[in-house]
Design a protein around this motif. Structure first.
Motif, PDB file in Angstrom:
ATOM      1  N   GLN A  85       0.814  -1.283   0.039  1.00 33.33           N
ATOM      2  CA  GLN A  85      -0.065   0.054   0.046  1.00 33.33           C
ATOM      3  C   GLN A  85       0.881   1.150   0.065  1.00 33.33           C
ATOM      4  OE1 GLN A  85      -2.887  -0.085   3.184  1.00 33.33           O
ATOM      5  NE2 GLN A  85      -3.109  -2.632   3.112  1.00 33.33           N
ATOM      6  N   ARG A  86       0.598   1.871  -0.878  1.00 34.35           N
ATOM      7  CA  ARG A  86       1.293   3.416  -1.015  1.00 34.35           C
ATOM      8  C   ARG A  86       0.239   4.620  -1.318  1.00 34.35           C
ATOM      9  NH1 ARG A  86       4.317   0.773   1.363  1.00 34.35           N
ATOM     10  NH2 ARG A  86       6.565   0.552   1.036  1.00 34.35           N
ATOM     11  N   GLU A  87       0.765   5.807  -0.728  1.00 34.63           N
ATOM     12  CA  GLU A  87      -0.089   6.984  -0.669  1.00 34.63           C
ATOM     13  C   GLU A  87       0.871   8.076  -0.843  1.00 34.63           C
ATOM     14  OE1 GLU A  87      -3.852   9.271   0.764  1.00 34.63           O
ATOM     15  OE2 GLU A  87      -3.408   7.389   1.423  1.00 34.63           O
ATOM     16  N   GLN A 145      11.242   9.161   5.775  1.00 34.42           N
ATOM     17  CA  GLN A 145      11.667   8.817   3.968  1.00 34.42           C
ATOM     18  C   GLN A 145      11.083   9.763   3.321  1.00 34.42           C
ATOM     19  OE1 GLN A 145      11.411   4.667   3.578  1.00 34.42           O
ATOM     20  NE2 GLN A 145      12.922   4.216   4.858  1.00 34.42           N
ATOM     21  N   GLY A 146      10.443  11.086   3.746  1.00 33.20           N
ATOM     22  CA  GLY A 146      10.109  12.100   2.767  1.00 33.20           C
ATOM     23  C   GLY A 146      11.160  12.990   2.633  1.00 33.20           C
ATOM     24  N   LYS A 147      10.842  14.051   1.984  1.00 37.96           N
ATOM     25  CA  LYS A 147      11.847  14.964   1.548  1.00 37.96           C
ATOM     26  C   LYS A 147      11.149  16.490   1.263  1.00 37.96           C
ATOM     27  CE  LYS A 147      11.629  13.607  -3.388  1.00 37.96           C
ATOM     28  NZ  LYS A 147      12.448  13.401  -4.722  1.00 37.96           N
ATOM     29  N   VAL A 148      11.685  17.475   1.511  1.00 34.37           N
ATOM     30  CA  VAL A 148      11.355  18.887   1.330  1.00 34.37           C
ATOM     31  C   VAL A 148      11.587  19.413   0.080  1.00 34.37           C
ATOM     32  CG1 VAL A 148      11.468  21.282   2.046  1.00 34.37           C
ATOM     33  CG2 VAL A 148      11.819  19.338   3.733  1.00 34.37           C
ATOM     34  N   VAL A 149      10.404  19.485  -0.847  1.00 32.26           N
ATOM     35  CA  VAL A 149      10.602  19.758  -2.369  1.00 32.26           C
ATOM     36  C   VAL A 149      10.582  21.351  -2.591  1.00 32.26           C
ATOM     37  CG1 VAL A 149       9.757  17.582  -2.998  1.00 32.26           C
ATOM     38  CG2 VAL A 149       8.045  19.573  -2.446  1.00 32.26           C
ATOM     39  N   ASP A 150      10.184  22.017  -1.570  1.00 32.82           N
ATOM     40  CA  ASP A 150       9.960  23.605  -1.792  1.00 32.82           C
ATOM     41  C   ASP A 150      10.097  24.229  -0.549  1.00 32.82           C
ATOM     42  OD1 ASP A 150       9.280  25.909  -4.056  1.00 32.82           O
ATOM     43  OD2 ASP A 150       7.747  26.214  -2.362  1.00 32.82           O
ATOM     44  N   VAL A 151      10.826  25.630  -0.376  1.00 36.49           N
ATOM     45  CA  VAL A 151      10.961  26.341   0.597  1.00 36.49           C
ATOM     46  C   VAL A 151      10.849  27.595   0.280  1.00 36.49           C
ATOM     47  CG1 VAL A 151      12.612  27.087   2.331  1.00 36.49           C
ATOM     48  CG2 VAL A 151      12.855  24.715   1.711  1.00 36.49           C
ATOM     49  N   VAL A 201       7.061  22.940   1.630  1.00 42.57           N
ATOM     50  CA  VAL A 201       6.055  21.749   0.897  1.00 42.57           C
ATOM     51  C   VAL A 201       6.914  20.562   1.036  1.00 42.57           C
ATOM     52  CG1 VAL A 201       5.163  20.892  -0.942  1.00 42.57           C
ATOM     53  CG2 VAL A 201       5.334  23.225  -0.555  1.00 42.57           C
ATOM     54  N   ILE A 202       6.544  19.591   1.685  1.00 43.91           N
ATOM     55  CA  ILE A 202       7.130  18.251   2.059  1.00 43.91           C
ATOM     56  C   ILE A 202       6.380  17.309   1.048  1.00 43.91           C
ATOM     57  CG2 ILE A 202       7.708  16.590   3.765  1.00 43.91           C
ATOM     58  CD1 ILE A 202       7.401  18.757   5.825  1.00 43.91           C
ATOM     59  N   GLU A 203       7.092  16.429   0.471  1.00 41.23           N
ATOM     60  CA  GLU A 203       6.642  15.196  -0.024  1.00 41.23           C
ATOM     61  C   GLU A 203       6.788  13.710   0.485  1.00 41.23           C
ATOM     62  OE1 GLU A 203       7.648  12.893  -4.354  1.00 41.23           O
ATOM     63  OE2 GLU A 203       8.448  14.866  -4.049  1.00 41.23           O
ATOM     64  N   LEU A 204       5.980  13.102   0.726  1.00 39.31           N
ATOM     65  CA  LEU A 204       6.004  11.777   1.428  1.00 39.31           C
ATOM     66  C   LEU A 204       4.997  10.620   0.787  1.00 39.31           C
ATOM     67  CD1 LEU A 204       6.902  10.206   3.819  1.00 39.31           C
ATOM     68  CD2 LEU A 204       5.063  11.002   4.962  1.00 39.31           C
ATOM     69  N   SER A 205       5.911   9.494   0.562  1.00 36.19           N
ATOM     70  CA  SER A 205       5.084   8.437  -0.081  1.00 36.19           C
ATOM     71  C   SER A 205       5.206   7.353   0.925  1.00 36.19           C
ATOM     72  CB  SER A 205       5.924   7.978  -1.460  1.00 36.19           C
ATOM     73  OG  SER A 205       5.151   6.710  -1.954  1.00 36.19           O
ATOM     74  N   ALA A 206       4.066   6.711   1.316  1.00 38.85           N
ATOM     75  CA  ALA A 206       4.150   5.692   2.522  1.00 38.85           C
ATOM     76  C   ALA A 206       2.884   5.406   2.411  1.00 38.85           C
ATOM     77  CB  ALA A 206       4.565   6.456   3.816  1.00 38.85           C
ATOM     78  N   LYS A 207       2.590   4.097   3.720  1.00 36.43           N
ATOM     79  CA  LYS A 207       1.317   3.750   3.946  1.00 36.43           C
ATOM     80  C   LYS A 207       0.338   5.006   4.347  1.00 36.43           C
ATOM     81  CE  LYS A 207       3.306  -0.792   5.511  1.00 36.43           C
ATOM     82  NZ  LYS A 207       3.366  -1.964   6.081  1.00 36.43           N
ATOM     83  N   PRO A 208      -1.000   4.647   4.285  1.00 43.42           N
ATOM     84  CA  PRO A 208      -1.885   5.553   4.663  1.00 43.42           C
ATOM     85  C   PRO A 208      -1.870   5.671   6.087  1.00 43.42           C
ATOM     86  CG  PRO A 208      -3.065   4.106   3.133  1.00 43.42           C
ATOM     87  CD  PRO A 208      -1.700   3.411   3.300  1.00 43.42           C
ATOM     88  N   GLY A 242      -4.580   9.464  -2.557  1.00 48.22           N
ATOM     89  CA  GLY A 242      -5.381   8.281  -2.385  1.00 48.22           C
ATOM     90  C   GLY A 242      -4.576   6.870  -2.375  1.00 48.22           C
ATOM     91  N   MET A 243      -5.141   5.878  -1.916  1.00 48.93           N
ATOM     92  CA  MET A 243      -4.062   4.654  -2.009  1.00 48.93           C
ATOM     93  C   MET A 243      -4.105   3.987  -3.107  1.00 48.93           C
ATOM     94  SD  MET A 243      -4.367   1.460   0.856  1.00 48.93           S
ATOM     95  CE  MET A 243      -5.760   0.640  -0.271  1.00 48.93           C
ATOM     96  N   MET A 244      -2.862   3.393  -3.451  1.00 48.58           N
ATOM     97  CA  MET A 244      -2.784   2.455  -4.695  1.00 48.58           C
ATOM     98  C   MET A 244      -2.073   1.256  -3.816  1.00 48.58           C
ATOM     99  SD  MET A 244      -0.711   4.803  -7.418  1.00 48.58           S
ATOM    100  CE  MET A 244       0.090   5.713  -6.070  1.00 48.58           C
ATOM    101  N   ALA A 245      -2.404   0.043  -4.350  1.00 48.58           N
ATOM    102  CA  ALA A 245      -2.457  -1.301  -3.797  1.00 48.58           C
ATOM    103  C   ALA A 245      -1.780  -2.242  -5.019  1.00 48.58           C
ATOM    104  CB  ALA A 245      -3.356  -1.782  -3.269  1.00 48.58           C
ATOM    105  N   MET A 246      -0.988  -3.070  -4.483  1.00 47.53           N
ATOM    106  CA  MET A 246      -0.608  -4.155  -5.223  1.00 47.53           C
ATOM    107  C   MET A 246      -0.364  -5.505  -4.689  1.00 47.53           C
ATOM    108  SD  MET A 246       2.183  -4.221  -8.616  1.00 47.53           S
ATOM    109  CE  MET A 246       1.229  -2.956  -9.335  1.00 47.53           C
ATOM    110  N   PRO A 247      -0.844  -6.796  -5.098  1.00 45.60           N
ATOM    111  CA  PRO A 247      -0.452  -7.674  -4.031  1.00 45.60           C
ATOM    112  C   PRO A 247       0.985  -8.158  -4.186  1.00 45.60           C
ATOM    113  CG  PRO A 247      -1.559  -8.500  -6.082  1.00 45.60           C
ATOM    114  CD  PRO A 247      -1.530  -6.887  -6.282  1.00 45.60           C
TER     115      PRO A 247
END
Length: 288
Positions: free
Chosen positions: A150-152, A211-217, A223-230, A252-257
Motif C-alpha cells: 500500500q502506498r499513498e 523517508q520524505g523530502k522537502v521539495v519547496d521552501v 512543501v514536503i513530499e511523502l510516499s508511504a502507507k496511509p 489516495g491509496m494504490m495497492a498491489m499484491p
C-alpha cells in the motif's frame, strides 16, 4: 626605571587575585550529594510490574469495529464514462468511498482503478458482483485480507513561522519579519530569522525520519513530499500539525499484491515426506 603605568598594573592584578582567593575561601564550593546505589543500579522489575507496564502502554484494539475496510482493484476498459458508472453503483448502495485512484497501465486500452471503502462483507460482495456485470469492467479483485503493498502520496505545505502566524499566512503572503513584528511578542528580525530556520530544520529532520523530502521552501512555508502507507501518512500529519498546516493534498491509496516466494526444494521435500510417512512399512500393518 620602570614606567609609571607598570607598577599600577601589577598592584591591580595582585589585588584582584588576592580578592579572588579570599572570595573562594569565604564561599566554599558546594558539593552535590552522591547518587544512591538504587539510582545507579536500579533493581530489575518483577514479572507483575513488567506485565502491568506492557498492558498499560498497549493501545486499545479495534475489536468493536463492525465495518471492515475493503480494497478493490478494478481492471476497466480505458474509455470515457467508466469512472462515473463505477462510482454510481457504489453511491447507489450507500457506500462512502474513502479513496479512488484511476490511472493507465502498460496496456493502452486498460486502466487500473483502486477503490477503498468500508462496509459489511455481505453487502460489499454484492457490490463487487454488480461491478463485474458492467460491460467496460474486465475484472474486480478484492484484496481484503491479502498481503498487499500500500502506498499513498502526500504533498503538504507547512508553516515555518509558527502556529500563531498560520491564520495571517492564509489571509496574506507578507514576509515573515512583518508578521512577527505585528504579533504581540516583540522580536527583532534576527531572532525571527533564527526561529524560522529552526522550524525548517525540525521539519526537515522529521521528513527524513518518514523517508520524505522537502521539495519547496519559501520565506514562510515549506512543501514536503511523502510516499508511504496511509496509516504512516496519518501519523506524519499529526506530527506536523503543531507547526501549522496551510495546505494538504493526498493522492489516495494504490495497492498491489505481494508476489509469493517459492522454494524449488520445498516440493521435493514435501513429496519425500509423504512417501516416507512415519517410517513404518505399510505392508507390516494389520488390515483395516
Amino acid at each position: 626605571m620602570a614606567r609609571p603605568g607598570t607598577s599600577i598594573l601589577v598592584r591591580h592584578s595582585s589585588s584582584s587575585s588576592t580578592s579572588a582567593i579570599s572570595y573562594k575561601r569565604s564561599h566554599p564550593h558546594k558539593r552535590h550529594p552522591a547518587l544512591s546505589s538504587e539510582y545507579l543500579y536500579p533493581a530489575a522489575p518483577s514479572a507483575e510490574e513488567a506485565v502491568s507496564n506492557i498492558l498499560y502502554n498497549t493501545p486499545p484494539g479495534g475489536q468493536g469495529r463492525t465495518k471492515q475496510r475493503h480494497i478493490f482493484n478494478c481492471l476497466v476498459q480505458n474509455e470515457p464514462g467508466v469512472l462515473s458508472r463505477v462510482s454510481g453503483i457504489l453511491a447507489g448502495r450507500g457506500f462512502n468511498i474513502d479513496s479512488l485512484v484511476v490511472a493507465k497501465t502498460e496496456v493502452a486500452d486498460l486502466s487500473r482503478m483502486t477503490i477503498v471503502l468500508k462496509g459489511e462483507s455481505t453487502t460489499i460482495e454484492q457490490a463487487r458482483r454488480q461491478l463485474e456485470d458492467l460491460v467496460p469492467v474486465w475484472a474486480v479483485l478484492d484484496y481484503t485480507g491479502f498481503k498487499v503493498i500500500q502506498r499513498e502520496l502526500l504533498l503538504i505545505k507547512v508553516s515555518i513561522l509558527g502556529p500563531e502566524h498560520v491564520r495571517a499566512q492564509m489571509k496574506s503572503r507578507n514576509p515573515s519579519w512583518q508578521m512577527v513584528e505585528e504579533s504581540e511578542e516583540e522580536m527583532t528580525p534576527s531572532n525571527a530569522l533564527r526561529q524560522t530556520y529552526g522550524h525548517l530544520k525540525s521539519l526537515t529532520e522529521l521528513a527524513k525520519l518518514f523517508q520524505g523530502k522537502v521539495v519547496d521552501v519559501s520565506g514562510d512555508c515549506a512543501v514536503i513530499e511523502l510516499s508511504a502507507k496511509p496509516d504512516r501518512i496519518d501519523s506524519f500529519i499529526k506530527l506536523v500539525k503543531p507547526f501549522g498546516i496551510l495546505e494538504a493534498a493526498r493522492s489516495g491509496m494504490m495497492a498491489m499484491p505481494r508476489s509469493p516466494i517459492y522454494d524449488r526444494h520445498e516440493s521435493e521435500e514435501d513429496e519425500e515426506a509423504q512417501d516416507s510417512g512415519s517410517g513404518v512399512d505399510a505392508t507390516m500393518l494389520p488390515p483395516g
